[in-house]
Design a protein around this motif. Structure first.
Motif, PDB file in Angstrom:
ATOM      1  N   MET A  62       0.832  -1.083  -0.081  1.00  0.00           N
ATOM      2  CA  MET A  62       0.121   0.093   0.098  1.00  0.00           C
ATOM      3  C   MET A  62       0.972   1.133   0.082  1.00  0.00           C
ATOM      4  N   GLY A  63       0.423   2.429  -0.462  1.00  0.00           N
ATOM      5  CA  GLY A  63       1.214   3.466  -0.768  1.00  0.00           C
ATOM      6  C   GLY A  63       0.303   4.854  -0.394  1.00  0.00           C
ATOM      7  N   TRP A  64       0.875   5.988  -0.254  1.00  0.00           N
ATOM      8  CA  TRP A  64       0.442   7.224  -0.408  1.00  0.00           C
ATOM      9  C   TRP A  64       1.189   7.705  -1.432  1.00  0.00           C
ATOM     10  N   TYR A  65       0.434   8.747  -2.306  1.00  0.00           N
ATOM     11  CA  TYR A  65       1.026   9.285  -3.413  1.00  0.00           C
ATOM     12  C   TYR A  65       0.248  10.874  -3.211  1.00  0.00           C
TER      13      TYR A  65
ATOM     14  N   GLY B  81      -0.059  21.253 -10.977  1.00  0.00           N
ATOM     15  CA  GLY B  81       0.981  21.560 -12.042  1.00  0.00           C
ATOM     16  C   GLY B  81       2.214  20.520 -12.083  1.00  0.00           C
ATOM     17  N   LYS B  82       1.923  19.420 -11.200  1.00  0.00           N
ATOM     18  CA  LYS B  82       3.262  18.476 -10.995  1.00  0.00           C
ATOM     19  C   LYS B  82       2.583  17.172 -11.132  1.00  0.00           C
ATOM     20  N   GLN B  83       3.822  16.280 -11.457  1.00  0.00           N
ATOM     21  CA  GLN B  83       3.132  14.752 -11.333  1.00  0.00           C
ATOM     22  C   GLN B  83       2.893  14.326 -10.096  1.00  0.00           C
ATOM     23  N   ARG B  84       2.258  13.255 -10.137  1.00  0.00           N
ATOM     24  CA  ARG B  84       1.833  12.510  -8.743  1.00  0.00           C
ATOM     25  C   ARG B  84       3.125  11.659  -8.425  1.00  0.00           C
ATOM     26  N   GLU B  85       3.474  11.747  -7.130  1.00  0.00           N
ATOM     27  CA  GLU B  85       4.822  11.472  -6.689  1.00  0.00           C
ATOM     28  C   GLU B  85       4.420  10.426  -5.413  1.00  0.00           C
ATOM     29  N   LEU B  86       5.357   9.357  -5.111  1.00  0.00           N
ATOM     30  CA  LEU B  86       5.404   8.650  -4.045  1.00  0.00           C
ATOM     31  C   LEU B  86       5.701   9.325  -2.753  1.00  0.00           C
ATOM     32  N   VAL B  87       5.002   9.357  -1.769  1.00  0.00           N
ATOM     33  CA  VAL B  87       5.202  10.007  -0.428  1.00  0.00           C
ATOM     34  C   VAL B  87       5.589   8.959   0.490  1.00  0.00           C
ATOM     35  N   ALA B  88       4.994   7.620   0.676  1.00  0.00           N
ATOM     36  CA  ALA B  88       5.409   6.550   1.585  1.00  0.00           C
ATOM     37  C   ALA B  88       4.647   5.213   0.847  1.00  0.00           C
ATOM     38  N   SER B  89       5.342   4.198   1.306  1.00  0.00           N
ATOM     39  CA  SER B  89       4.553   2.901   1.266  1.00  0.00           C
ATOM     40  C   SER B  89       5.147   1.926   2.207  1.00  0.00           C
ATOM     41  N   ILE B  90       4.298   0.832   2.206  1.00  0.00           N
ATOM     42  CA  ILE B  90       4.468  -0.038   3.408  1.00  0.00           C
ATOM     43  C   ILE B  90       3.709  -1.323   2.530  1.00  0.00           C
TER      44      ILE B  90
ATOM     45  N   SER C 286       2.771  -5.511   3.169  1.00  0.00           N
ATOM     46  CA  SER C 286       2.046  -6.359   4.106  1.00  0.00           C
ATOM     47  C   SER C 286       2.696  -6.676   5.352  1.00  0.00           C
ATOM     48  N   ALA C 287       4.159  -6.944   5.320  1.00  0.00           N
ATOM     49  CA  ALA C 287       4.794  -7.225   6.551  1.00  0.00           C
ATOM     50  C   ALA C 287       5.339  -5.942   7.241  1.00  0.00           C
ATOM     51  N   GLY C 288       5.031  -4.861   7.102  1.00  0.00           N
ATOM     52  CA  GLY C 288       5.209  -3.491   7.610  1.00  0.00           C
ATOM     53  C   GLY C 288       6.432  -2.909   7.218  1.00  0.00           C
ATOM     54  N   ILE C 289       7.122  -3.202   6.170  1.00  0.00           N
ATOM     55  CA  ILE C 289       8.376  -2.701   5.627  1.00  0.00           C
ATOM     56  C   ILE C 289       8.001  -1.360   5.144  1.00  0.00           C
ATOM     57  N   THR C 290       8.661  -0.420   5.674  1.00  0.00           N
ATOM     58  CA  THR C 290       8.355   1.018   5.108  1.00  0.00           C
ATOM     59  C   THR C 290       9.318   1.730   4.032  1.00  0.00           C
ATOM     60  N   ASN C 291       8.999   2.573   3.234  1.00  0.00           N
ATOM     61  CA  ASN C 291       9.501   3.183   2.669  1.00  0.00           C
ATOM     62  C   ASN C 291       9.162   4.897   2.432  1.00  0.00           C
ATOM     63  N   TYR C 292      10.110   5.953   2.399  1.00  0.00           N
ATOM     64  CA  TYR C 292       9.497   7.044   2.562  1.00  0.00           C
ATOM     65  C   TYR C 292      10.218   7.995   1.499  1.00  0.00           C
ATOM     66  N   ALA C 293       9.631   8.908   0.832  1.00  0.00           N
ATOM     67  CA  ALA C 293      10.265  10.014   0.079  1.00  0.00           C
ATOM     68  C   ALA C 293      11.243  10.868   0.834  1.00  0.00           C
ATOM     69  N   ASP C 294      12.355  11.275   0.104  1.00  0.00           N
ATOM     70  CA  ASP C 294      13.348  11.720   0.657  1.00  0.00           C
ATOM     71  C   ASP C 294      12.832  13.372   1.355  1.00  0.00           C
ATOM     72  N   SER C 295      11.812  13.616   1.135  1.00  0.00           N
ATOM     73  CA  SER C 295      11.248  15.069   1.714  1.00  0.00           C
ATOM     74  C   SER C 295      10.771  14.927   3.025  1.00  0.00           C
ATOM     75  N   VAL C 296      10.405  13.410   3.527  1.00  0.00           N
ATOM     76  CA  VAL C 296       9.319  13.399   4.392  1.00  0.00           C
ATOM     77  C   VAL C 296       9.842  12.799   5.631  1.00  0.00           C
ATOM     78  N   PRO C 297      11.091  11.927   5.483  1.00  0.00           N
ATOM     79  CA  PRO C 297      11.296  10.974   6.714  1.00  0.00           C
ATOM     80  C   PRO C 297      11.379  12.022   7.937  1.00  0.00           C
TER      81      PRO C 297
ATOM     82  N   ILE D 108       4.006   6.236   7.918  1.00  0.00           N
ATOM     83  CA  ILE D 108       3.061   5.285   7.493  1.00  0.00           C
ATOM     84  C   ILE D 108       2.668   4.154   8.074  1.00  0.00           C
ATOM     85  N   SER D 109       1.671   3.531   8.525  1.00  0.00           N
ATOM     86  CA  SER D 109       1.274   2.381   9.291  1.00  0.00           C
ATOM     87  C   SER D 109      -0.151   1.917   8.382  1.00  0.00           C
ATOM     88  N   ARG D 110      -0.406   0.620   8.999  1.00  0.00           N
ATOM     89  CA  ARG D 110      -1.451   0.147   8.410  1.00  0.00           C
ATOM     90  C   ARG D 110      -2.195  -0.928   9.518  1.00  0.00           C
TER      91      ARG D 110
END
Length: 119
Positions: free
Chosen positions: A34-37, A42-51, A53-64, A69-71
């Motif tokens: 799952m992820g948040w974009y 005026g800009k393209q859609r970009e990934l903010v954070a993803s997770i 099903s096991a809870g491993i997360t990934n973040y865009a450089d601008s938000v850590p 993100i959680s589920r």
């Protein structure tokens, strides 16, 4: 059929916080990644954070350090806790999920929720 419904957007001052939710419903056997974009005007859609099903997360450089993100797999729901918001965080936030239904996987999107951060 699968539906993703976001909630929690709104108008907040810089430095404030918001919590977004995304609930998946329908003929779901399993929700994988799952992820948040977000899409700013005026800009393209970009990934903010993803997770995963096991809870491993990934973040865009601008938000850590500011976004978390959680589920909750029991509710097929994902969250994005946003703190120390900046005007550049403004945009429409979309929920995305890879969902297994009746033995096949599909890529689904929510309708988006507006986040506006005023300076």
């Amino acid at each position: 059929q699968v539906q993703l419904v976001e909630s929690g957007g709104g108008l907040v001052q810089a430095g404030g916080s918001l919590r977004l939710s995304c609930a998946a419903s329908g003929s779901i056997l399993r929700v994988n990644d799952m992820g948040w974009y977000r899409q700013a005007p005026g800009k393209q859609r970009e990934l903010v954070a993803s997770i995963t099903s096991a809870g491993i997360t990934n973040y865009a450089d601008s938000v850590p350090g500011r976004f978390t993100i959680s589920r909750d797999n029991t509710k097929n729901t994902m969250y994005l806790q946003m703190t120390s918001l900046k005007p550049e965080d403004t945009g429409v936030y979309y929920c995305n999920a890879i969902v297994m239904t009746r033995g096949s996987y599909g890529n689904y999107w929510g309708q988006g929720t507006q986040v506006t951060v005023s300076s």
